[in-house]
Design an enzyme around this catalytic site. Structure first.
Site, mmCIF file in Angstrom:
data_model
loop_
_atom_site.group_PDB
_atom_site.id
_atom_site.type_symbol
_atom_site.label_atom_id
_atom_site.label_comp_id
_atom_site.label_asym_id
_atom_site.label_seq_id
_atom_site.Cartn_x
_atom_site.Cartn_y
_atom_site.Cartn_z
ATOM 1 N N ARG A 80 27.534 51.944 45.290
ATOM 2 C CA ARG A 80 27.902 52.366 46.142
ATOM 3 C C ARG A 80 29.285 53.086 45.486
ATOM 4 O O ARG A 80 29.351 53.398 44.442
ATOM 5 C CB ARG A 80 28.441 51.362 47.013
ATOM 6 C CG ARG A 80 29.462 50.186 46.087
ATOM 7 C CD ARG A 80 30.228 49.157 46.466
ATOM 8 N NE ARG A 80 31.612 48.411 46.048
ATOM 9 C CZ ARG A 80 30.548 47.445 45.209
ATOM 10 N NH1 ARG A 80 29.955 47.704 44.836
ATOM 11 N NH2 ARG A 80 31.880 47.290 43.940
ATOM 12 N N ARG A 112 45.965 47.757 44.762
ATOM 13 C CA ARG A 112 45.659 47.115 45.831
ATOM 14 C C ARG A 112 46.641 46.808 46.038
ATOM 15 O O ARG A 112 47.337 45.843 45.446
ATOM 16 C CB ARG A 112 44.423 46.788 45.385
ATOM 17 C CG ARG A 112 43.263 47.293 44.961
ATOM 18 C CD ARG A 112 41.872 46.144 44.357
ATOM 19 N NE ARG A 112 40.843 46.915 44.819
ATOM 20 C CZ ARG A 112 39.878 46.669 43.553
ATOM 21 N NH1 ARG A 112 39.132 45.221 44.897
ATOM 22 N NH2 ARG A 112 38.546 47.127 43.320
ATOM 23 N N LYS A 164 25.955 35.814 26.841
ATOM 24 C CA LYS A 164 27.167 35.278 25.408
ATOM 25 C C LYS A 164 28.075 36.513 26.387
ATOM 26 O O LYS A 164 27.907 37.228 26.959
ATOM 27 C CB LYS A 164 26.804 36.180 24.231
ATOM 28 C CG LYS A 164 27.038 35.349 23.610
ATOM 29 C CD LYS A 164 27.171 34.477 23.296
ATOM 30 C CE LYS A 164 28.168 34.484 22.173
ATOM 31 N NZ LYS A 164 27.679 32.389 21.847
ATOM 32 N N GLY A 179 31.042 39.063 40.199
ATOM 33 C CA GLY A 179 31.779 38.175 40.626
ATOM 34 C C GLY A 179 31.864 36.829 41.604
ATOM 35 O O GLY A 179 32.079 35.399 41.060
#
Ligand code: MV4
Length: 451
Positions: A291, A337, A200, A164
């Protein structure tokens, strides 16, 4: 199997790796920074070695100190956890050059998947469906021409990025020039590589990621999928397995084609292929994470496979000890989280001392956390305090269990995201399993999130 493994990480994932090693009779050395000298992993590991001061660049990212730590303690292998050097091919190469086993994929696979344009090309050759996209773009001019081909809205992404960073949604042509140049400077700063690419934009999609496990002999299995659509600023907040709205046939197809593509690039160890799934259940490869991921516990619970022990066994040269037919998904698991961020203050990260700590327990409840009363949350690292994971036979029972466990969870001394999760579990869009990638953009206000 190894005699001794050095854990080149901290916090809850360091504890997680220590526990996996201990159950396999493997000795543990924790590498820690001065800021973590009183931490729980330092107390629980068999041995400990300081690798430098608090700032990551001087400790957890400082390769010479980590290599020296492994050599001085006689560790045959290093487990990098997630983040830090876990996807750094140079580190993996240097480990190999020094005769230390890097517990992870071959460096070549890390390089190829670390370059998001190369990754798209390789996975396209591996047979995975792709969104329309471009080659790497290094100038606004190239960008404008590519954008005209792809059409708007489009996503602008960093070729060397991932997770991100450097991502921009561009809705209209007139925005493009400015967004491209600002993204390029941000990306140059973050990754020392200003390559961007365009895809896109797929709105109202599910973010569905497939867990794969490959050994050193060309065997591979997929271990179900996870839905990670609820993200704030590209940080995942909650993950679940199986993914709502993914029928068995789609799961099987994404898994089979995902593992074939992973084996085709010579992948080894655990890895995750991230896809976007649209409302007609068409799926498109986005990127591959080379990972162990933060959210691995939800997969562990529905498959009954310990993914960290699997990493150790594959790295030690063991052939896969089960087949795809042995992989049976059971029940539903959700991970929350819990970070030291204040949802009532736009999720601003906070530090502080843990004054009260009472984790939930009871049926189908797991807490992966390094917290204890008196723990000082250090300012140098990410704000993850704990992962609360629940399992139940059905999704609705898992939601009810999550509410119960979150209600029990007492953490005082820093603000946490517990209130956010409690509110999310009350939201009927989420409960219906219809929280897509646009969920927080559309409903953020209800959670005190501004855009
Ligand atoms: C996308 C996308 C839609 N279209 N790419 C990539 C990194 C991950 N953190 C989010 N990613 C996305 N890539 C295209 N071409 C949607 C997401 C996405 C997302 C975007 C904005 C807000 C929340 C999101 C949650 C999951 C996935």
């Amino acid at each position: 199997m190894f005699q001794k493994v050095l854990i080149a990480n901290r916090g809850e994932i360091a504890l997680r790796v220590i526990r996996a090693c201990r159950e396999l009779g493997v000795g543990t050395v924790i590498a820690y920074s001065e800021a973590d000298q009183d931490s729980l992993p330092v107390r629980l590991a068999d041995e400990r070695i300081c690798i430098g001061p608090g700032p990551s660049s001087k400790s957890y990212l400082h390769i010479p100190n980590l290599i020296s730590a492994a050599m001085l303690t006689g560790a045959e292998a290093i487990h990098p956890g997630y983040g830090f050097l876990s996807e750094n091919p140079s580190f993996a190469e240097i480990c190999a050059d020094c005769g230390i086993v890097f517990i992870g994929p071959p460096p070549a696979a890390m390089v190829q998947m670390g370059d998001k344009v190369q990754a798209r090309d390789a996975m396209m050759r591996g047979g995975l469906p792709m969104l329309p996209g471009t080659d790497v773009l290094r100038s606004v001019g190239e960008g404008v021409a590519a954008a005209a081909r792809i059409g708007f809205p489009l996503m602008l992404k960093a070729a060397a990025g991932g997770g991100g960073r450097g991502i921009r949604l561009v809705r209209r042509p007139e925005e493009f020039d400015h967004v491209f140049t600002t993204a390029q400077s941000e990306v140059r700063e973050a990754f020392h590589d200003d390559g961007l690419y365009v895809e896109k934009y797929l709105g109202r999609a599910k973010h569905v990621e497939v867990q794969v496990l490959c050994d050193n002999y060309g065997n591979g299995v997929y271990l179900g999928e996870r839905n990670c659509s609820v993200q704030r600023r590209h940080q995942k907040l909650i993950e679940e397995s199986p993914s709502p709205g993914v029928p068995e046939a789609l799961r099987r197809e994404m898994g089979q084609r995902g593992i074939a593509a992973a084996l085709a690039i010579g992948y080894r160890g655990v890895g995750t292929l991230e896809f976007l799934v649209d409302e007609d259940n068409n799926y498109y490869f986005m990127e591959m994470n080379t990972r162990l991921q933060v959210e691995h516990p939800v997969t562990e619970w529905v498959t009954s496979i310990d993914l960290v022990q699997a990493q150790l066994r594959v790295a030690a040269g063991e052939p896969l000890w089960f087949s795809q037919d042995d992989v049976v998904l059971r029940g539903h698991s959700i991970e929350f989280r819990i970070t030291a961020e204040d949802p009532s203050y736009d999720f601003r990260p906070q530090t502080g001392t843990i004054e009260k700590y009472l984790p939930p327990s009871g049926p189908g409840t797991r807490v992966d956390s390094h917290l204890f009363v008196g723990y000082d949350v250090p300012p140098h690292y990410d704000s993850l305090l704990s992962k609360l994971i629940v399992w139940a036979p059905s999704r609705l029972e898992a939601i009810a269990r999550g509410k119960r466990a979150l209600g029990e969870y007492e953490i005082e001394g820093v603000p946490t995201t517990i209130p956010f999760h409690l509110k999310l579990l009350e939201h009927d869009t989420f409960v219906r399993g219809e929280a897509y990638t646009n969920f927080l953009a559309d409903h953020g206000e209800e959670f005190g999130i501004k855009g």
